[in-house]
Design a protein around this motif. Structure first.
Motif: not given
Length: 689
Positions: A57-66, A118-127
């Protein structure tokens, strides 16, 4: 990582964090922001949790500081989903913006095959690389916590939120939630802290200031005060239609140690220019919430100032905005957007009109260089700690009483190194002492609360006198231009103090040859040479720290022999001062060369003092009685006591010496930048710089 129950039977699913915890001890370190992140991950992946196949799972987080909270929550989720025990860690990674921080395809394929999920987390999907997004079974964005998730989180801790509380939590930044709800703090206490800070006065307060000091009433402002007075004249011309707004300076940065009066300067500038002032801080902008909220608060501050224009916008703690020159891969994108937003407001396509921006910081090195370019905050003024004369003026301004003449010396010594804020506190303490004693406020109460002074023993004063005279004579004999010397017989009972100093003039364009530096080293060693000639040895305080005479001489000798191309090699190395000791330790040849240079210049200094022995003794005796001597007074004694003989003082004395400004001093517990302020305090009566 929270511990799962020890009595959990194999194969039995762990209790979900989604449900209220009847046992409060169970996973007690699951904080409010961590549980909110867990709720977001559960909501995003609940429909994919039942599949038996491998999944990424690739999850984009809206709260970048979290994002760190979401990494922790993702591991909790997978541990419970897969019923993991012990120290086995699921594959959960935060994808950074920098390419080097991103997991490779091979790494992802391997871990996905080993772990199954597995999980990949990012603040921007472009990353996340396109190939990884193709490989992932789930690509989804996790928005800010919903009202349902917020309510469920606090219900887990036994608290039912009111509507205002729910709205307050929804509007907070993730960073503030982390600070408000640390592990082991009761939820109600965290809510109270959030409510108290939320109910503080608004971050900006446009106003025409009440009566107070103007720039001409303040001392010690230096170039900043001159600039402010010129700005007032330009604004007067602008209001009269004589010049355009483009001809008015519209930005400056004010820096200096805490308590030097940066806010006081801004307020005095507003009064002098008769401008309304809007006061904000970069930290208050960040407290507004997420990135969009921060940028909105920033724009509102500028819009408020423009509506009052002409007006002054004072931005405190400007270094909190950050600098793109400082590497920080985790928050680089966030920082870049904040800085770009500020640059757009300072000097964008639509130029600000009628707003003068004053930034303030204790750390100007942390300000992005683009903010300081022409048209923005291109003026930079440093407000130093006040000297002796300025401290006296500041005290008398706040106290409303003069410093008695017979107490001026003790006041100078006891307030050495104090800021304007410290002097104001001294006045408050004195008035409090007067109230407690039920008497009128006077200088007697100030003496009660001031830092105590102790008398130096006579033998210490004698050593200090010969030490400083040694600097003065060696420097003068090598062609340097002396300003004055001084010693003190009183020091602070605790804290920082200096015992004496010699000050030489500075030349704008010195010829920095090898001979220049050797003369400089000899002059620095003049104090220790004087002690050795008179007492057979020198004291530890002459060379006990890197900023002492011997420490500075050793650093200079190391640079000459190993860094400036003036020693055994023409190679030049850029080395920080704190790394010079490593050069000497790692290269025995450099250490030997430095020792030889110091020995030669030490012997040279002793030779100079031997030739000037009559004047040497007379100057020390005079200095012990007078405590300070000007350059003219020193020269008069040297003229009345000529050299014992006129032999050459060494091969480095035949050429003219370009004067410079340097302090030689005996120091106890002082760093170099503090020495100058202490010398100004102790010897300000004859005008040291």
């Amino acid at each position: 990582m929270p511990n799962l129950p020890k009595d959990k039977a194999p194969g039995k699913r762990a209790r979900s964090l989604w449900k209220p915890a009847a046992d409060r001890s169970y996973q007690s370190d699951v904080t409010v922001p961590l549980h909110l992140a867990y709720c977001g991950i559960v909501a995003a992946l609940r429909h994919h949790a039942t599949t038996k196949s491998s999944a990424l799972a690739v999850l984009e987080i809206a709260a970048a500081d979290g994002i760190d909270s979401y990494v922790h929550a993702g591991r909790l989720f997978l541990r419970q989903l897969r019923n993991l025990t012990g120290f086995s860690e699921p594959f959960v990674r935060a994808v950074k913006q920098r390419k080097g921080d991103r997991p490779s395809e091979v790494d992802v394929y391997r871990r996905a095959a080993e772990d199954g999920r597995g999980i990949l987390l990012c603040s921007n999907l472009e990353d996340v690389d396109e190939e990884l997004r193709l490989f992932a079974d789930v690509v989804v964005t996790i928005p800010k916590p919903t009202s349902r998730q917020i309510t469920a989180t606090f219900r887990r801790y036994g608290h039912l939120l009111t509507k205002p509380e729910q709205q307050m939590i929804a509007s907070e930044s993730w960073t503030r939630l982390i600070y408000a709800f640390p592990p082991d703090r009761p939820v109600l206490a965290g809510l109270r802290r959030l409510r108290e800070t939320a109910e503080m006065p608004a971050a900006q307060r446009p106003t025409r200031l009440a009566a107070g000091p103007k720039l001409e009433d303040l001392s010690g402002l230096g170039l900043a005060g001159q600039w402010g007075l010129e700005l007032a004249r330009d604004l007067s011309d602008f209001n009269a239609g004589l010049i355009a707004w483009d001809d008015v300076d519209t930005g400056a940065l004010i820096s200096g140690p805490p308590g030097t009066g940066k806010t006081l300067f801004a307020e005095a500038l507003a009064r002098t220019c008769t401008l309304p002032i809007v006061v904000v801080s970069a930290a208050q902008w960040q407290a507004a919430g997420y990135l969009n909220d921060l940028l909105k608060a920033m724009r509102e501050s500028f819009r408020e100032a423009e509506s009052k224009g002409p007006a002054l916008l004072f931005i405190d703690e400007l270094d909190a905005v950050g600098s793109r020159a400082i590497h920080d891969s985790q928050h680089a994108d966030y920082k870049r957007q904040v800085i770009n937003g500020l640059l757009e407001l300072l000097d964008g396509f639509e130029r600000r009109s009628g707003v003068i921006v004053i930034g303030a910081t204790n750390h100007p090195e942390n300000i992005d260089p683009a903010i300081l370019r022409p048209g923005r905050l291109d003026r930079h003024f440093v407000l130093p700690l006040p000297d002796a004369t300025t401290r006296k003026q500041i005290f008398e301004f706040h106290a409303g009483i003069p410093v008695p003449e017979d107490h001026e010396d003790s006041f100078t010594h006891s307030t050495a190194g104090m800021s304007g804020a410290g002097l104001k506190q001294l006045v408050r303490d004195g008035k409090r002492a007067a109230r407690r004693a039920r008497t009128s406020f006077g200088f007697e109460q100030v003496l009660e609360v001031a830092r105590p002074l102790i008398e130096l023993p006579v033998e210490h004063v004698r050593v200090v006198a010969f030490h400083e005279v040694g600097h003065a004579i060696v420097g003068l004999e090598l062609g340097m231009e002396l300003e004055g010397i001084g010693i003190t017989d009183k020091v602070l009972a605790e804290g920082l103090h200096t015992l004496g100093g010699a000050l030489f003039m500075q030349h704008s364009f010195p010829m920095k040859t090898r001979s220049f530096y050797l003369d400089l080293i000899a002059m620095y060693l003049g104090g220790l040479a004087a002690e050795t000639l008179m007492f057979g040895e020198f004291t530890e305080s002459g060379g006990g720290d890197p900023s002492s005479d011997l420490g500075v001489a050793t650093a200079l000798a190391t640079k000459v022999e190993a860094c400036f191309g003036m020693g055994g090699t023409l190679a030049v190395d850029i080395v920080h001062d704190h790394e010079l000791g490593l050069i000497r330790t790692n290269d025995v040849r450099v250490r030997a060369a430095v020792s030889e240079t110091l020995d030669k210049q030490f012997a040279r200094a002793k030779e100079i003092l031997g030739i000037r022995s009559a004047a040497f003794r007379k100057l020390a005796e005079t200095l012990m009685m007078a405590r300070s001597m000007s350059a003219a007074e020193v020269s008069e004694v040297l003229h009345r006591h000529p050299r014992a003989h006129t032999d050459a003082l060494g091969s480095d004395t035949s050429k003219p010496f370009q004067p410079f400004q340097i302090e030689c001093r005996r120091v106890h517990g002082l760093h170099y930048d503090e020495v100058r302020r202490e010398m100004d305090a102790a010897f300000g009566r004859w005008g040291t710089r």
